[in-house]
Design a protein around this motif. Sequence first.
Motif, PDB file in Angstrom:
ATOM      1  N   LEU A  85      18.976 -50.098  21.109  1.00 28.53           N
ATOM      2  CA  LEU A  85      18.996 -49.742  19.697  1.00 28.53           C
ATOM      3  C   LEU A  85      19.863 -48.522  19.422  1.00 28.53           C
ATOM      4  CD1 LEU A  85      15.291 -50.456  18.782  1.00 28.53           C
ATOM      5  CD2 LEU A  85      17.303 -51.706  18.022  1.00 28.53           C
ATOM      6  N   ASP A  86      20.504 -47.972  20.451  1.00 25.62           N
ATOM      7  CA  ASP A  86      21.494 -46.942  20.187  1.00 25.62           C
ATOM      8  C   ASP A  86      22.660 -47.527  19.402  1.00 25.62           C
ATOM      9  OD1 ASP A  86      19.982 -45.112  21.537  1.00 25.62           O
ATOM     10  OD2 ASP A  86      21.092 -45.279  23.420  1.00 25.62           O
ATOM     11  N   THR A  87      22.887 -48.795  19.563  1.00 28.50           N
ATOM     12  CA  THR A  87      23.997 -49.447  18.850  1.00 28.50           C
ATOM     13  C   THR A  87      23.529 -50.487  17.846  1.00 28.50           C
ATOM     14  OG1 THR A  87      24.207 -51.045  20.659  1.00 28.50           O
ATOM     15  CG2 THR A  87      25.627 -49.104  20.737  1.00 28.50           C
ATOM     16  N   ILE A  88      22.304 -51.003  17.978  1.00 31.19           N
ATOM     17  CA  ILE A  88      21.751 -51.979  17.035  1.00 31.19           C
ATOM     18  C   ILE A  88      20.673 -51.303  16.202  1.00 31.19           C
ATOM     19  CG2 ILE A  88      20.522 -54.161  16.785  1.00 31.19           C
ATOM     20  CD1 ILE A  88      23.331 -54.518  17.805  1.00 31.19           C
ATOM     21  N   TRP A  89      20.841 -51.325  14.885  1.00 28.44           N
ATOM     22  CA  TRP A  89      19.873 -50.724  13.970  1.00 28.44           C
ATOM     23  C   TRP A  89      19.175 -51.827  13.194  1.00 28.44           C
ATOM     24  CZ3 TRP A  89      19.230 -45.316  12.481  1.00 28.44           C
ATOM     25  CH2 TRP A  89      19.838 -44.444  13.405  1.00 28.44           C
ATOM     26  N   LEU A  90      17.843 -51.798  13.216  1.00 29.99           N
ATOM     27  CA  LEU A  90      17.053 -52.858  12.610  1.00 29.99           C
ATOM     28  C   LEU A  90      16.749 -52.592  11.141  1.00 29.99           C
ATOM     29  CD1 LEU A  90      14.555 -53.398  15.550  1.00 29.99           C
ATOM     30  CD2 LEU A  90      16.740 -54.544  15.132  1.00 29.99           C
ATOM     31  N   PHE A  91      16.780 -51.337  10.738  1.00 33.64           N
ATOM     32  CA  PHE A  91      16.584 -50.947   9.342  1.00 33.64           C
ATOM     33  C   PHE A  91      17.839 -50.193   8.898  1.00 33.64           C
ATOM     34  CE2 PHE A  91      12.434 -51.592  11.038  1.00 33.64           C
ATOM     35  CZ  PHE A  91      11.620 -51.998   9.998  1.00 33.64           C
ATOM     36  N   SER A  92      18.379 -50.544   7.743  1.00 32.05           N
ATOM     37  CA  SER A  92      19.591 -49.875   7.269  1.00 32.05           C
ATOM     38  C   SER A  92      19.723 -50.054   5.765  1.00 32.05           C
ATOM     39  CB  SER A  92      20.832 -50.439   7.965  1.00 32.05           C
ATOM     40  OG  SER A  92      21.078 -51.767   7.512  1.00 32.05           O
ATOM     41  N   ILE A  93      20.551 -49.208   5.147  1.00 30.26           N
ATOM     42  CA  ILE A  93      20.897 -49.352   3.730  1.00 30.26           C
ATOM     43  C   ILE A  93      22.369 -48.984   3.563  1.00 30.26           C
ATOM     44  CG2 ILE A  93      20.435 -48.656   1.345  1.00 30.26           C
ATOM     45  CD1 ILE A  93      17.712 -47.620   2.292  1.00 30.26           C
ATOM     46  N   ASP A  94      23.135 -49.881   2.951  1.00 33.18           N
ATOM     47  CA  ASP A  94      24.504 -49.588   2.538  1.00 33.18           C
ATOM     48  C   ASP A  94      24.604 -49.743   1.032  1.00 33.18           C
ATOM     49  OD1 ASP A  94      26.734 -49.267   4.742  1.00 33.18           O
ATOM     50  OD2 ASP A  94      25.319 -50.730   5.559  1.00 33.18           O
ATOM     51  N   THR A  95      25.073 -48.713   0.341  1.00 30.22           N
ATOM     52  CA  THR A  95      25.320 -48.850  -1.090  1.00 30.22           C
ATOM     53  C   THR A  95      26.585 -49.683  -1.291  1.00 30.22           C
ATOM     54  OG1 THR A  95      26.480 -46.729  -1.023  1.00 30.22           O
ATOM     55  CG2 THR A  95      24.178 -46.717  -1.724  1.00 30.22           C
ATOM     56  N   ILE A  96      26.549 -50.572  -2.268  1.00 32.34           N
ATOM     57  CA  ILE A  96      27.698 -51.428  -2.574  1.00 32.34           C
ATOM     58  C   ILE A  96      28.582 -50.677  -3.560  1.00 32.34           C
ATOM     59  CG2 ILE A  96      28.437 -53.656  -3.492  1.00 32.34           C
ATOM     60  CD1 ILE A  96      25.710 -54.772  -2.637  1.00 32.34           C
ATOM     61  N   PRO A  97      29.857 -50.461  -3.223  1.00 32.51           N
ATOM     62  CA  PRO A  97      30.704 -49.585  -4.039  1.00 32.51           C
ATOM     63  C   PRO A  97      30.907 -50.104  -5.459  1.00 32.51           C
ATOM     64  CG  PRO A  97      32.006 -50.791  -2.418  1.00 32.51           C
ATOM     65  CD  PRO A  97      30.578 -51.026  -2.075  1.00 32.51           C
ATOM     66  N   THR A  98      31.043 -49.156  -6.372  1.00 31.79           N
ATOM     67  CA  THR A  98      31.344 -49.475  -7.760  1.00 31.79           C
ATOM     68  C   THR A  98      32.834 -49.271  -8.005  1.00 31.79           C
ATOM     69  OG1 THR A  98      30.849 -47.206  -8.427  1.00 31.79           O
ATOM     70  CG2 THR A  98      29.044 -48.810  -8.545  1.00 31.79           C
ATOM     71  N   GLY A  99      33.271 -49.638  -9.190  1.00 33.43           N
ATOM     72  CA  GLY A  99      34.683 -49.535  -9.536  1.00 33.43           C
ATOM     73  C   GLY A  99      35.229 -50.906  -9.848  1.00 33.43           C
ATOM     74  N   ARG A 100      35.393 -51.727  -8.838  1.00 36.21           N
ATOM     75  CA  ARG A 100      35.814 -53.117  -9.027  1.00 36.21           C
ATOM     76  C   ARG A 100      34.579 -54.000  -9.079  1.00 36.21           C
ATOM     77  NH1 ARG A 100      39.573 -56.803  -4.933  1.00 36.21           N
ATOM     78  NH2 ARG A 100      39.965 -58.519  -6.418  1.00 36.21           N
ATOM     79  N   PRO A 101      34.444 -54.861 -10.095  1.00 37.07           N
ATOM     80  CA  PRO A 101      33.279 -55.751 -10.152  1.00 37.07           C
ATOM     81  C   PRO A 101      33.200 -56.648  -8.920  1.00 37.07           C
ATOM     82  CG  PRO A 101      34.432 -55.745 -12.245  1.00 37.07           C
ATOM     83  CD  PRO A 101      35.321 -55.021 -11.272  1.00 37.07           C
ATOM     84  N   LEU A 102      32.022 -56.736  -8.322  1.00 39.46           N
ATOM     85  CA  LEU A 102      31.789 -57.580  -7.155  1.00 39.46           C
ATOM     86  C   LEU A 102      30.686 -58.579  -7.486  1.00 39.46           C
ATOM     87  CD1 LEU A 102      31.762 -54.880  -4.320  1.00 39.46           C
ATOM     88  CD2 LEU A 102      33.620 -56.458  -4.884  1.00 39.46           C
ATOM     89  N   TYR A 103      30.853 -59.819  -7.040  1.00 37.05           N
ATOM     90  CA  TYR A 103      29.908 -60.889  -7.356  1.00 37.05           C
ATOM     91  C   TYR A 103      29.580 -61.691  -6.101  1.00 37.05           C
ATOM     92  CZ  TYR A 103      31.274 -60.117 -12.255  1.00 37.05           C
ATOM     93  OH  TYR A 103      31.528 -59.564 -13.486  1.00 37.05           O
ATOM     94  N   ILE A 104      28.395 -62.283  -6.102  1.00 34.96           N
ATOM     95  CA  ILE A 104      28.050 -63.348  -5.163  1.00 34.96           C
ATOM     96  C   ILE A 104      27.485 -64.503  -5.972  1.00 34.96           C
ATOM     97  CG2 ILE A 104      27.608 -61.886  -3.162  1.00 34.96           C
ATOM     98  CD1 ILE A 104      24.607 -62.102  -3.787  1.00 34.96           C
ATOM     99  N   ARG A 105      27.420 -65.671  -5.366  1.00 39.65           N
ATOM    100  CA  ARG A 105      26.783 -66.818  -6.006  1.00 39.65           C
ATOM    101  C   ARG A 105      25.958 -67.561  -4.966  1.00 39.65           C
ATOM    102  NH1 ARG A 105      31.396 -70.901  -8.014  1.00 39.65           N
ATOM    103  NH2 ARG A 105      29.564 -72.211  -8.428  1.00 39.65           N
ATOM    104  N   GLY A 106      24.874 -68.194  -5.423  1.00 42.04           N
ATOM    105  CA  GLY A 106      24.035 -68.936  -4.488  1.00 42.04           C
ATOM    106  C   GLY A 106      22.957 -69.706  -5.215  1.00 42.04           C
ATOM    107  N   ARG A 107      22.471 -70.750  -4.563  1.00 42.60           N
ATOM    108  CA  ARG A 107      21.447 -71.616  -5.141  1.00 42.60           C
ATOM    109  C   ARG A 107      20.079 -71.216  -4.595  1.00 42.60           C
ATOM    110  NH1 ARG A 107      22.538 -75.891  -7.870  1.00 42.60           N
ATOM    111  NH2 ARG A 107      24.611 -76.116  -6.946  1.00 42.60           N
ATOM    112  N   ILE A 108      19.092 -71.107  -5.462  1.00 46.29           N
ATOM    113  CA  ILE A 108      17.757 -70.662  -5.077  1.00 46.29           C
ATOM    114  C   ILE A 108      17.064 -71.715  -4.218  1.00 46.29           C
ATOM    115  CG2 ILE A 108      15.490 -69.958  -5.927  1.00 46.29           C
ATOM    116  CD1 ILE A 108      16.890 -69.038  -8.497  1.00 46.29           C
ATOM    117  N   THR A 109      16.453 -71.266  -3.123  1.00 49.28           N
ATOM    118  CA  THR A 109      15.770 -72.186  -2.206  1.00 49.28           C
ATOM    119  C   THR A 109      14.272 -71.931  -2.114  1.00 49.28           C
ATOM    120  OG1 THR A 109      16.291 -70.693  -0.370  1.00 49.28           O
ATOM    121  CG2 THR A 109      17.828 -72.515  -0.779  1.00 49.28           C
ATOM    122  N   THR A 110      13.755 -70.939  -2.846  1.00 47.29           N
ATOM    123  CA  THR A 110      12.329 -70.587  -2.755  1.00 47.29           C
ATOM    124  C   THR A 110      11.715 -70.488  -4.141  1.00 47.29           C
ATOM    125  OG1 THR A 110      12.840 -68.220  -2.782  1.00 47.29           O
ATOM    126  CG2 THR A 110      12.669 -69.281  -0.627  1.00 47.29           C
TER     127      THR A 110
END
Length: 391
Positions: A85-110
């Motif tokens: 786990l020195d190189t693998i982290w099981l808990f993490s948070i990355d902020t998604i940068p602002t400035g340019r609009p970013l999108y994802i798309r996906g179909r709900i399965t639950t």
Amino acid sequence: MNKHIATFSVIAILAISLISCNINEPGQQYINEDQVKKIVGNGLLLNLNDLKRAPYMTEKGNYCDPALYRLRASGKGHTKDVSYLDTIWLFSIDTIPTGRPLYIRGRITTDDFSGNFYKTLCIQQMVGGRQQALRISVDAGSVGGLYQIGQELLIRIDGLAIGRYANQPQLCVASYNNNIYANKAEEKVGWVPGRIPFSEFNKRVTLIGKPQTPHCDTIEIFDFINHLNQVENRFDDGRLVCIKNVYYTGQYSKYGDPANCTTNDPDDFENGSSANVFAPSTGNMNFPQSRIITDEEGYMTLVSASEYAKFSHFYLPGANENGIAGCQDYVGNVTGILGYYRDNNITKLYNNVDSNAPAWADWSITIRSLDDLQLFDEDGNLWERREYRRK
């Protein structure tokens, strides 16, 4: 009519109208592909797996200081050998940068109608004929009433976060747990992926077309159980799958070891964890309960359920008030969301020896309801559901 009741009714109607208006922003309920292109405009539409890679999701994350994550995020603070786990982290948070609009798309399965997906959505995207998937943490109960299974979503994600909780990637916001009085607080205090406020999520979502049946990968346990790469396994997490030719063994995972279920009362906090139902009570600690399924080759995995699921106290297929002897008589398919849950403080590995390889107990299938179980006896009779009743 009582004027107070009348006033409440008007307010309720107005509130529903406002909610409906917010859902349908920017002005219509279902958009087509041409309108998707117009909304994205000069922004960037990411595939789901792209969001799980750098620069969006990095290993340690970029939120504040990884030293402020809970200790379970890495090997630090533990006596057991988790040097990998020195190189693998099981808990993490990355902020998604602002400035340019970013999108994802996906179909709900639950959905959350049966209570087994609490404040969580899973979505899928088909890319080159292969399923990509992502969990989304949303702070809303009964979210399935607004966002149905099969509905495709376009989601603007800049300004949110992509994080991992026990190695499971999810769209989220940063959340700090400061409960120093929690059970095992030393492992839980710190920054973790948190739920997106529903009002914020609602503003960011546009519905694409009308609901359609999601894609489901038909696989066998062997197809995933021997995957040992913890980074690659993040891309399998969240997929909608159908595991074929399996049956419940009548066992549960006792700290990583198979143990036979019993006829104990599932509400007995001290002895009920072994009860032969889907999810005995945890005393409101609300960690998932797991029951083992296997195939004819002997490969095992877990089926996960919450103590708050509507079916939590139903007997396992083939089990009853007399025990688990009939479990192996019901064979068939189990459908649900494939999960890879890797937590460095609880996992016991093959032969109870610590190593870099995950145990079979790191994998699970989370069913959405009992309709996801298509199990039959040798005469072709479908398993009939029975709920636990005290004698």
